[in-house]
Scaffold this motif. Structure first.
Motif, PDB file in Angstrom:
ATOM      1  N   THR A 157       0.820  -1.212   0.000  1.00 35.86           N
ATOM      2  CA  THR A 157       0.000   0.000   0.000  1.00 35.86           C
ATOM      3  C   THR A 157       0.857   1.267   0.000  1.00 35.86           C
ATOM      4  O   THR A 157       2.024   1.246   0.357  1.00 35.86           O
ATOM      5  CB  THR A 157      -0.916   0.032   1.233  1.00 35.86           C
ATOM      6  OG1 THR A 157      -0.109   0.013   2.407  1.00 35.86           O
ATOM      7  CG2 THR A 157      -1.857  -1.160   1.242  1.00 35.86           C
ATOM      8  N   GLY A 161      -2.858   3.968   2.402  1.00 31.02           N
ATOM      9  CA  GLY A 161      -3.459   2.648   2.528  1.00 31.02           C
ATOM     10  C   GLY A 161      -4.008   2.065   1.233  1.00 31.02           C
ATOM     11  O   GLY A 161      -4.603   1.003   1.238  1.00 31.02           O
ATOM     12  N   LYS A 162      -3.814   2.772   0.108  1.00 28.58           N
ATOM     13  CA  LYS A 162      -4.307   2.293  -1.183  1.00 28.58           C
ATOM     14  C   LYS A 162      -3.397   1.165  -1.696  1.00 28.58           C
ATOM     15  O   LYS A 162      -2.183   1.311  -1.756  1.00 28.58           O
ATOM     16  CB  LYS A 162      -4.326   3.444  -2.187  1.00 28.58           C
ATOM     17  CG  LYS A 162      -4.791   3.043  -3.559  1.00 28.58           C
ATOM     18  CD  LYS A 162      -4.710   4.213  -4.526  1.00 28.58           C
ATOM     19  CE  LYS A 162      -5.014   3.735  -5.931  1.00 28.58           C
ATOM     20  NZ  LYS A 162      -4.626   4.724  -6.930  1.00 28.58           N
ATOM     21  N   ASN A 163      -3.997   0.028  -2.071  1.00 25.03           N
ATOM     22  CA  ASN A 163      -3.273  -1.107  -2.627  1.00 25.03           C
ATOM     23  C   ASN A 163      -2.749  -0.724  -4.010  1.00 25.03           C
ATOM     24  O   ASN A 163      -3.512  -0.276  -4.863  1.00 25.03           O
ATOM     25  CB  ASN A 163      -4.213  -2.306  -2.706  1.00 25.03           C
ATOM     26  CG  ASN A 163      -3.487  -3.610  -2.897  1.00 25.03           C
ATOM     27  OD1 ASN A 163      -2.342  -3.649  -3.308  1.00 25.03           O
ATOM     28  ND2 ASN A 163      -4.181  -4.698  -2.612  1.00 25.03           N
TER      29      ASN A 163
END
Length: 187
Positions: A157, A161-163
């Motif tokens: 991430t 927190g973005k994959n």
């Protein structure tokens, strides 16, 4: 590419190197003044394993291969080499992966095939890692629209927190999220 930056990372960018050039680079030799604890012999061994896997990918027709991980940092003894390669979605599923596994049955990312190693008993590793201490993941091109949102997520991430897909994930340091360079392996 001639030195690590003040954060101990390869400066951001994509550096195209042959395997021979990689062996002569600061990533293996440590440069004219290697960081303390630098293990050039181990890094040469890692490149030897990488070379075997790269040759298999080339044999199947995949030549967009990128490496990263702690190998492009001033860590004296990285645990492995991480990276990814680009492959058309359907071609990889129908031809690429089966052909790679005919060459050597290590090309799986299925969690059920992960197993621990004495060097890292709490982390389960892929068969390719056990054989070569290298993990190369497919980054799919030509993905059908219905799979685009999930096909290439790395499990890594960003700060929010973005994959991220592999090309973005492998251009940042995992703990600090600082941008860093990546190596493109060329013939």
């Amino acid at each position: 590419m001639n030195n690590f930056n003040e954060y101990g990372l390869l400066n951001p960018g994509t550096y195209a190197l042959t395997l021979g050039q990689l062996r002569e680079s600061i990533l293996v030799t440590g440069g004219w003044q290697p960081p303390e604890g630098w293990d050039a012999e181990w890094r040469y061994d890692l490149v030897d394993g990488l070379e075997e896997m790269v040759k298999q990918l080339w044999k199947v027709g995949y030549d967009q291969i990128f490496i990263d991980g702690s190998f492009v940092e001033d860590k004296g003894t990285p645990g492995d080499i991480d990276g990814y390669f680009e492959a058309p979605w359907m071609d990889f599923l129908e031809r690429g992966r089966p052909t790679l596994n005919e060459i050597e049955p290590i090309w799986t990312w299925n969690p059920q095939f992960r197993r621990p190693h004495l060097d890292s008993p709490t982390k389960r590793q892929l068969p390719m890692w056990h054989r070569y201490r290298v993990e190369l993941y497919p980054h799919y091109t030509q993905v059908p629209d219905e799979y685009k949102d999930e096909a290439n997520l790395s499990g890594i991430t960003d700060l929010g927190g973005k994959n991220l897909p592999f090309p973005q994930a492998f251009r940042q340091q995992r703990e600090t999220y600082l941008q860093k360079g990546i190596i493109k392996i060329i013939r």
